[in-house]
Design an enzyme around this catalytic site. Structure first.
Site, PDB file in Angstrom:
ATOM      1  N   GLU A 151      20.408 -26.064  51.536  1.00 21.07           N
ATOM      2  CA  GLU A 151      19.478 -26.702  52.475  1.00 21.07           C
ATOM      3  C   GLU A 151      18.198 -27.162  51.789  1.00 21.07           C
ATOM      4  O   GLU A 151      17.611 -26.428  50.989  1.00 21.07           O
ATOM      5  CB  GLU A 151      19.148 -25.670  53.556  1.00 21.07           C
ATOM      6  CG  GLU A 151      18.251 -26.100  54.660  1.00 21.07           C
ATOM      7  CD  GLU A 151      18.088 -24.981  55.691  1.00 21.07           C
ATOM      8  OE1 GLU A 151      17.452 -25.251  56.719  1.00 21.07           O
ATOM      9  OE2 GLU A 151      18.586 -23.855  55.469  1.00 21.07           O
ATOM     10  N   HIS A 153      14.634 -27.676  52.625  1.00 20.51           N
ATOM     11  CA  HIS A 153      13.837 -27.089  53.700  1.00 20.51           C
ATOM     12  C   HIS A 153      12.380 -27.011  53.256  1.00 20.51           C
ATOM     13  O   HIS A 153      12.090 -26.713  52.099  1.00 20.51           O
ATOM     14  CB  HIS A 153      14.397 -25.684  53.975  1.00 20.51           C
ATOM     15  CG  HIS A 153      13.816 -24.955  55.129  1.00 20.51           C
ATOM     16  ND1 HIS A 153      12.524 -24.461  55.139  1.00 20.51           N
ATOM     17  CD2 HIS A 153      14.359 -24.607  56.323  1.00 20.51           C
ATOM     18  CE1 HIS A 153      12.307 -23.845  56.287  1.00 20.51           C
ATOM     19  NE2 HIS A 153      13.394 -23.922  57.016  1.00 20.51           N
ATOM     20  N   ASP A 183      17.096 -30.485  56.281  1.00 20.72           N
ATOM     21  CA  ASP A 183      16.433 -29.886  57.440  1.00 20.72           C
ATOM     22  C   ASP A 183      15.285 -30.821  57.818  1.00 20.72           C
ATOM     23  O   ASP A 183      14.379 -31.063  57.002  1.00 20.72           O
ATOM     24  CB  ASP A 183      15.915 -28.501  57.064  1.00 20.72           C
ATOM     25  CG  ASP A 183      15.202 -27.787  58.201  1.00 20.72           C
ATOM     26  OD1 ASP A 183      14.191 -28.339  58.688  1.00 20.72           O
ATOM     27  OD2 ASP A 183      15.619 -26.689  58.584  1.00 20.72           O
ATOM     28  N   GLU A 268      18.185 -27.459  65.688  1.00 22.60           N
ATOM     29  CA  GLU A 268      17.725 -26.153  65.230  1.00 22.60           C
ATOM     30  C   GLU A 268      16.297 -25.959  65.741  1.00 22.60           C
ATOM     31  O   GLU A 268      15.328 -26.354  65.100  1.00 22.60           O
ATOM     32  CB  GLU A 268      17.777 -26.047  63.709  1.00 22.60           C
ATOM     33  CG  GLU A 268      17.507 -24.628  63.229  1.00 22.60           C
ATOM     34  CD  GLU A 268      17.462 -24.514  61.715  1.00 22.60           C
ATOM     35  OE1 GLU A 268      18.156 -23.643  61.180  1.00 22.60           O
ATOM     36  OE2 GLU A 268      16.711 -25.292  61.084  1.00 22.60           O
TER      37      GLU A 268
END
Length: 302
Positions: A151, A153, A183, A268
């Site tokens: 990811e 992030h 993300d 999310e």
């Protein structure tokens, strides 16, 4: 149409409600109620008996997938280099952890596995053995039909050595079973007011500057789009007028659409954890994202 998105939800969105006032079936029901077709889970947190679920859990899992017409999308896992304080994992141990979760993801029907590698810095540079863990599992991932996708992030931007390292690995190995997960929290351009259940104070901001947003330009997505296999649609607060208070969704959707990406946007939610708030927030996001995708397709913005 080409470039149309698929929509899913991560059960992480419901993290404070899940297991207290929300069951696994409740999560399926809320996800399906948004019109989503995909479910993303946290392996350690939501698979009973992890990493060896019982036959009863497996029967329930596949029964719920069938009942609510959902597709398993991404399973989140961890390769914890500091499983003990005395030493880090060996290559063999780290590769074994990744293999274990690949096999479990496949068993449950997932096509993507997000391993969270241990990090060495605040900008999330992964520990150097991640590459060996992954390379030792590429043949297995290919056999199982699972894509390993670490990811990107906050506070790691797209133009960063972490991303360069993952892309170099893909180019060097020529693999189709390793890609990037983006993300969308990296595009946050306004400060957060809450972190989990707590209101953010000045002291917290001083220690975690990324709570103000690292403001990655959405155009940067186009530079790495060919390597992106999954998108976690991170968000924190969408008001009653369907205006996101932190993420600039119109330019984000524009960049993703122009890239030709046609995979999942998996909600999310990571905002204020008041009871049940996540359910309404996820619904708002799905209305907002579908509205923006439709408007882009109709030429209302470029």
């Amino acid at each position: 149409m080409p470039g149309s998105f698929k929509y899913g939800v991560s059960t992480y969105s419901y993290v404070d409600d899940y297991g207290s006032v929300m069951t696994l079936e409740d999560a399926f029901d809320h996800i399906a109620d948004t019109g989503a077709t995909g479910i993303e889970i946290l392996g350690e947190g939501q698979i009973e008996g992890y990493p060896n679920p019982s036959s009863q859990f497996l029967d329930r899992w596949f029964g719920l997938l069938d009942k609510y017409k959902l597709e398993p999308t991404n399973m989140c896992s961890w390769v914890d280099m500091r499983i003990t304080l005395q030493r880090n994992l060996t290559v063999e141990e780290g590769a074994a952890e990744l293999e274990r979760d690949l096999r479990l993801a496949h068993q449950l029907g997932f096509k993507f596995l997000r391993p969270k590698f241990g990090v060495l810095s605040h900008d999330l540079i992964p520990e150097p053995q991640w590459e060996a863990y992954a390379e030792r599992n590429l043949d297995l991932a290919h056999k199982l039909g699972v894509v390993i996708c670490p990811e990107i992030h906050a506070p790691t931007p797209i133009k960063h050595e972490v991303v360069d390292g993952y892309i170099n690995f893909i180019e060097r190995t020529g693999t189709k079973n390793f890609g990037l997960m983006i993300d969308t929290g990296i595009f946050q351009d306004r400060p957060l007011t809450h972190w989990g259940s707590h209101q953010i104070n000045d002291e917290a901001r001083k220690h975690m500057e990324f709570l103000n947003g690292i403001k990655v330009p959405p155009e940067h997505f186009l530079d790495v789009a060919q390597y992106v296999v999954f998108i976690q649609a991170k968000f924190h607060d969408i008001d009653e007028n369907l205006e996101d208070q932190n993420i600039p969704w119109q330019p984000v959707i524009s960049a993703i659409k122009r890239s030709g990406y046609s995979g999942y946007l998996s909600s999310e939610y990571e905002g204020w954890r008041a009871p049940w708030r996540s359910i309404d927030q996820v619904r708002r996001q799905h209305v907002l994202l579908r509205k923006l995708e439709r408007e882009y397709d109709e030429g209302k913005f470029a």
